[in-house]
Design an enzyme around this catalytic site. Sequence first.
Site, PDB file in Angstrom:
ATOM      1  CG  HIS A 247      -1.945  -0.972   1.253  1.00  0.00           C
ATOM      2  ND1 HIS A 247      -3.070  -0.838   0.509  1.00  0.00           N
ATOM      3  CD2 HIS A 247      -2.054  -2.137   1.907  1.00  0.00           C
ATOM      4  CE1 HIS A 247      -3.845  -1.874   0.706  1.00  0.00           C
ATOM      5  NE2 HIS A 247      -3.252  -2.691   1.547  1.00  0.00           N
TER       6      HIS A 247
ATOM      7  NE  ARG B  76      -0.959  -0.924 -16.164  1.00  0.00           N
ATOM      8  CZ  ARG B  76      -0.047  -0.007 -16.526  1.00  0.00           C
ATOM      9  NH1 ARG B  76      -0.152   1.224 -16.092  1.00  0.00           N
ATOM     10  NH2 ARG B  76       0.949  -0.329 -17.307  1.00  0.00           N
TER      11      ARG B  76
ATOM     12  NE  ARG C   9      -4.933  -3.648 -19.048  1.00  0.00           N
ATOM     13  CZ  ARG C   9      -3.654  -3.661 -18.664  1.00  0.00           C
ATOM     14  NH1 ARG C   9      -2.691  -3.663 -19.565  1.00  0.00           N
ATOM     15  NH2 ARG C   9      -3.342  -3.655 -17.388  1.00  0.00           N
TER      16      ARG C   9
ATOM     17  CD  GLU D 160      -0.581  -6.945 -23.022  1.00  0.00           C
ATOM     18  OE1 GLU D 160       0.154  -6.300 -22.262  1.00  0.00           O
ATOM     19  OE2 GLU D 160      -1.765  -7.218 -22.741  1.00  0.00           O
TER      20      GLU D 160
ATOM     21  CG  ASN E 129       5.112  -1.910 -19.551  1.00  0.00           C
ATOM     22  OD1 ASN E 129       5.866  -1.165 -20.156  1.00  0.00           O
ATOM     23  ND2 ASN E 129       4.140  -1.470 -18.779  1.00  0.00           N
ATOM     24  CG  ASP E 130       2.953  -7.889 -20.358  1.00  0.00           C
ATOM     25  OD1 ASP E 130       3.676  -8.535 -19.579  1.00  0.00           O
ATOM     26  OD2 ASP E 130       1.879  -7.362 -20.022  1.00  0.00           O
TER      27      ASP E 130
ATOM     28  NE  ARG F 177       5.557  -6.083 -16.515  1.00  0.00           N
ATOM     29  CZ  ARG F 177       4.357  -5.633 -16.882  1.00  0.00           C
ATOM     30  NH1 ARG F 177       3.721  -6.167 -17.912  1.00  0.00           N
ATOM     31  NH2 ARG F 177       3.797  -4.634 -16.276  1.00  0.00           N
TER      32      ARG F 177
ATOM     33  CB  CYS G 160      -0.741   2.103 -23.126  1.00  0.00           C
ATOM     34  SG  CYS G 160      -1.044   0.358 -23.376  1.00  0.00           S
TER      35      CYS G 160
HETATM   36  C1  PEP Z   1       2.192  -3.355 -21.054  1.00  0.00           C
HETATM   37  O1  PEP Z   1       2.315  -4.575 -20.967  1.00  0.00           O
HETATM   38  O2  PEP Z   1       2.998  -2.612 -21.667  1.00  0.00           O
HETATM   39  C2  PEP Z   1       1.051  -2.686 -20.406  1.00  0.00           C
HETATM   40  C3  PEP Z   1       0.802  -1.411 -20.591  1.00  0.00           C
HETATM   41  O3  PEP Z   1       0.281  -3.428 -19.580  1.00  0.00           O
HETATM   42  P1  PEP Z   1       0.681  -3.809 -18.053  1.00  0.00           P
HETATM   43  O4  PEP Z   1       1.933  -3.038 -17.708  1.00  0.00           O
HETATM   44  O5  PEP Z   1      -0.489  -3.426 -17.237  1.00  0.00           O
HETATM   45  O6  PEP Z   1       0.900  -5.271 -18.166  1.00  0.00           O
HETATM   46 MG    MG Z   2       0.664  -5.798 -20.267  1.00  0.00          MG
END
Ligand code: PEP
Ligand code: MG
Length: 542
Positions: free
Chosen positions: A188, A295, A331, A430, A453-454, A464, A501
Amino acid sequence: MKTGISVSKGYAVGKAYVLDTEQPASFQTTADNPGVQADRLKRALEKSKEQIEEIAAGIRERLDSRNAEIIESHLNFLKDPAFIGEAFSKIDRESVSAEKAVDDVTQSLYDTFSGFDDDYMKERAADIQDVGTRIIRNLAGEQKEFDFRQLPAGTVLFAHDLKPSDTAQICRDNVCAIVTETGGETSHTAILAKALGIPAMVGCKEILSSVQTGTTVVVDGTAGEILVNPGTDLVNQYLTRIEQEKQQKEKVACFARKKIFTKEGRRILTFANIGGLKDLEIALENGAEGVGLFRTEFLFMDRGTMPTEEEQFRVYKEAAKRLDRKTLTIRTLDIGGDKSLPYLKMEKESNPFLGLRAIRLCLKNPEIFETQLRAILRASVYGNIRVMFPMISCMDEFQRAKSVLDSCKQQLEQKGVPFDSSIKIGMMIEIPSAALLAEKFAKQVDFFSIGTNDLIQYTLAVDRMNERISDLYNPLHPAVLRLIQMTISAALQAGIPCCMCGELASDERAIPLLLQYGLNEFSVSPGVLAEIKSVLLQSVGS
Ligand code: PEP
Ligand code: MG
């Protein structure tokens, strides 16, 4: 110098306040009259309910609905059969005092939650303990709330651990940094500090033995260091850094409202990534032209039960209204991987990031999925909502998700409930397979959003979350860039919008290249919007 895990960057110089986290006094464990004990417990529950509602109302006054929701989730524990129901049965069955009954069930649930491998579930143990301690203190008549508003400006808050009901009351006006001995990235404390933009360090082992209330301290949340009683030179160095950081923020703030066009007249949109209404406020203050990623999983976390259709509808509707016709990309639930829900039974997987995550989990749990889709559809008449599916790996998955959405549309139609019948449907790119098939997908969907990110982790086979191989997590790897380029080209060819994103959208090194590839929508963290706008403006040469 002391170190720990930095969970929110930035610098602070201030006076320490060490929060007293005393345990409740000892209590009698046995009792003769179960009826009396049950009555005492009922009264303590009532008192706890009033206290939690009062704290939540105070937080709501600061328009901090996300933290208010965290605290309100504690109300669910007060009626949870596995928690309170079990405490009442214990009183009856075992002739124990109300304190002992609550203590036992708290401990047992605490052990269950902290026994999970998953960090998120471990953190939920803190909620249980927070509520359990509150009830026991109320039974003893000794619960007193610490008033965080009494802290003077420039306080660096030190604690062994901050209870969720503590963190939710912390305010930027007087707390300039937070340091705790326990906690991790998903605590938190970490979530709150990031949202408020307060430097924070967690996991600073035995830090409380090195500071006292009133001690001057420097928190360097960027380097992950705490300096206790630093000399004047160091203090001055950090005050200069704080001033420079402030000036940099002010310098870029003027870019927040600018519209960006490339030399060829292409409009570049800057959107925000949000996790709730609180982030949306910051995003709008910083000039967001829409939301590129909501998200929604954050609405499902930090609570004891699944949010109802009505609860979700209210949040989506409020977000759509606040955005006033600007794009709101919602999403659908992305749970699994590193994120789980305490109330959703999920089997242990050896590779959770390759397992039942996001759209896969939703397709296996149609009730959860349909509830969310109906809430999104109902909210769609209040603004410009587009719906986006995460983790799509093949066409069949997308088609199945779309047909669930179609059936939700039908359900609403039959009941005469209004919704935007031409709501745009998009997907995250992704997973490498989706990027490789971008041309095919572009003919079926209304928009793309690249989740780097993914995409990076799945392309390079680099977890990651794993610090030990973080040097291999290379966002600029040629293979990753190739997949991004393919995706953008496919979108341009099909004439559909393509957003990014993932974090790469706010990477200064990548921005000129992404513009060159033809990316038109950049969705970034609310706190860096102005800075990214300034980089984009520079890159387009205006
Ligand atoms: C991503 O994977 O780039 C993404 C924006 O989703 P998350 O970071 O929530 O997995
Ligand atoms: Mg993702």
